[in-house]
Design a protein around this motif. Sequence first.
Motif, PDB file in Angstrom:
ATOM      1  N   PHE A  68       0.822  -1.219   0.000  1.00  5.96           N
ATOM      2  CA  PHE A  68       0.000   0.000   0.000  1.00  5.96           C
ATOM      3  C   PHE A  68       0.853   1.265   0.000  1.00  5.96           C
ATOM      4  O   PHE A  68       0.608   2.210  -0.756  1.00  5.96           O
ATOM      5  CB  PHE A  68      -0.956   0.010   1.188  1.00  5.96           C
ATOM      6  N   THR A  69       1.857   1.294   0.852  1.00  5.51           N
ATOM      7  CA  THR A  69       2.691   2.501   0.978  1.00  5.51           C
ATOM      8  C   THR A  69       3.329   2.884  -0.347  1.00  5.51           C
ATOM      9  O   THR A  69       3.424   4.071  -0.693  1.00  5.51           O
ATOM     10  CB  THR A  69       3.777   2.280   2.054  1.00  5.51           C
TER      11      THR A  69
ATOM     12  N   TYR B 151       2.251   2.554  -3.410  1.00  7.89           N
ATOM     13  CA  TYR B 151       1.342   3.242  -4.326  1.00  7.89           C
ATOM     14  C   TYR B 151       0.760   4.514  -3.710  1.00  7.89           C
ATOM     15  O   TYR B 151       0.430   5.457  -4.432  1.00  7.89           O
ATOM     16  CB  TYR B 151       0.238   2.285  -4.776  1.00  7.89           C
ATOM     17  N   ASP B 152       0.659   4.538  -2.387  1.00 10.62           N
ATOM     18  CA  ASP B 152       0.152   5.741  -1.728  1.00 10.62           C
ATOM     19  C   ASP B 152       1.152   6.881  -1.797  1.00 10.62           C
ATOM     20  O   ASP B 152       0.775   8.065  -1.747  1.00 10.62           O
ATOM     21  CB  ASP B 152      -0.181   5.411  -0.272  1.00 10.62           C
ATOM     22  N   ASN B 153       2.424   6.555  -1.939  1.00 12.47           N
ATOM     23  CA  ASN B 153       3.478   7.569  -1.973  1.00 12.47           C
ATOM     24  C   ASN B 153       3.688   8.181  -3.359  1.00 12.47           C
ATOM     25  O   ASN B 153       4.510   9.083  -3.521  1.00 12.47           O
ATOM     26  CB  ASN B 153       4.805   6.982  -1.488  1.00 12.47           C
TER      27      ASN B 153
ATOM     28  N   GLN C 121      -2.928   5.009  -7.947  1.00 12.20           N
ATOM     29  CA  GLN C 121      -4.004   4.050  -8.198  1.00 12.20           C
ATOM     30  C   GLN C 121      -3.937   3.526  -9.639  1.00 12.20           C
ATOM     31  O   GLN C 121      -4.123   2.332  -9.888  1.00 12.20           O
ATOM     32  CB  GLN C 121      -5.370   4.714  -7.939  1.00 12.20           C
TER      33      GLN C 121
ATOM     34  N   THR D  27     -10.011  -1.167   1.294  1.00  8.46           N
ATOM     35  CA  THR D  27      -9.531   0.071   0.685  1.00  8.46           C
ATOM     36  C   THR D  27      -9.235  -0.230  -0.775  1.00  8.46           C
ATOM     37  O   THR D  27      -8.441  -1.133  -1.074  1.00  8.46           O
ATOM     38  CB  THR D  27      -8.266   0.586   1.390  1.00  8.46           C
TER      39      THR D  27
ATOM     40  N   SER E  19      -7.557   8.364  -6.185  1.00  8.68           N
ATOM     41  CA  SER E  19      -7.906   8.457  -4.762  1.00  8.68           C
ATOM     42  C   SER E  19      -8.136   7.054  -4.230  1.00  8.68           C
ATOM     43  O   SER E  19      -8.258   6.085  -4.990  1.00  8.68           O
ATOM     44  CB  SER E  19      -9.162   9.310  -4.554  1.00  8.68           C
ATOM     45  N   TRP E  20      -8.214   6.962  -2.890  1.00  9.70           N
ATOM     46  CA  TRP E  20      -8.540   5.701  -2.235  1.00  9.70           C
ATOM     47  C   TRP E  20      -9.959   5.803  -1.674  1.00  9.70           C
ATOM     48  O   TRP E  20     -10.361   6.849  -1.175  1.00  9.70           O
ATOM     49  CB  TRP E  20      -7.570   5.380  -1.104  1.00  9.70           C
TER      50      TRP E  20
END
Length: 423
Positions: free
Chosen positions: A79-80, A82-84, A90, A143, A152-153
Amino acid sequence: MNNQFKIFNESIRLTTNQENDAKIKYDGVAKTLHNYYYTNAYNGSSKFLFGSYKKKTNIRPFTALQDVDLIFKMPSSEFTKYDNYTSNGQSALLTKIKDILKDTYTTTDTIKGWGKVVLVKFAENTHNIEVLPAWENENGTFTIPNTENGGSWEEFNPRNDLNIFSTSNNLTAGTTSKLTRMIKSWKRNTSSLKIKSFELENYIIDFLSENNDEDLNDSELIRSFFEYLIDNVDENNKSFVQSALNRSNKAIDFESKGRYYKSCEEWRKIFGKKFPKWKDSIRFKSLDEDYSFSEEYIEDLFTQKLDPNYKLKIGCTVTQKGFQQKTPLLELLKKYILIPQKRLEFYIQNNTVPKPYSVYWKVRNFGIEAKNDLRGEITLDDGSETKIENTRYKGEHYVECYIIKDGICVARERVDIPISKEE
């Protein structure tokens, strides 16, 4: 009309072969992703099914939009990454999922990502798989990615939807699923209707929470639902519901007067050709002894425009006691009749349809011995352009072959198989 609705309901349910085919596909997709992201052996725990397939409300014949909704549970460590991303991690996630699947499904026509999912498109008249990569949260939600508007998530709770549907279905002893499938047939037969399937499901659940009358037969149940629906839909859809309600009233009126043929015609206007025409024989026995609930018809799956310029001929070789080598079927039938427990190999002997095309087969059994295995499903060829069968049941049977080009059945051939009552 009870028997007519029984036949109708069975004819729109997925066959065992279709369910098995879907399982092979969604397990294959999930296993491919699991083997990339995890070191332990795949056991199904990294997938989660939801949507119509999970609820068993998918119907046949298939359309190009028919799919299995599959959540793949991503490792938390991913997750981290792709979140970064500074921009639309996404979209990068969907691209990665797509690339992993393309390495395995090299011959699949389409693998593409958009919105929240990756679509794995398989052959015509089989399930596609929509993969939603997600991270499972402690509260049971997921999520999920949304690539639109820069990315966005979102939090997604398919378990809640499944629980609401399951509770309704249990309380109504299966009526929720049955009514949903029938109403989906109406929606499919009413092309201008602008109500989404999940909206219809919600209407059905609300309706049955207030109107779960076990004494209603299927005719009355359908009419009662349309009476409910017309008071709840928007003006853009009201005329379509009113038309269905008027026809259901006419059908029930015809039935009350013993005009069963006319009643069936009205139901067919609502549901389409899958609703059976009236046959006089139904008055005397509950179901034709040779009626197969799983039987499919090529005209329901594809447009049929047989081209006289295309020639199709099916050959068959037989291996049975008394014949040391494979013997052509027609040569054998000139002198003998087949006996049970022998091997038949059907193959395309001549086909003038130019490639590319798809080949489909149908095997239909008849008779008392075959009453639990009458079959009749239409299945996609495995690429060998052959069909292996065994003469298990005495009586008259047949095999059909269809050539599908550009979504149209352009050639078909049938071989009749008489099987002796003598060993």
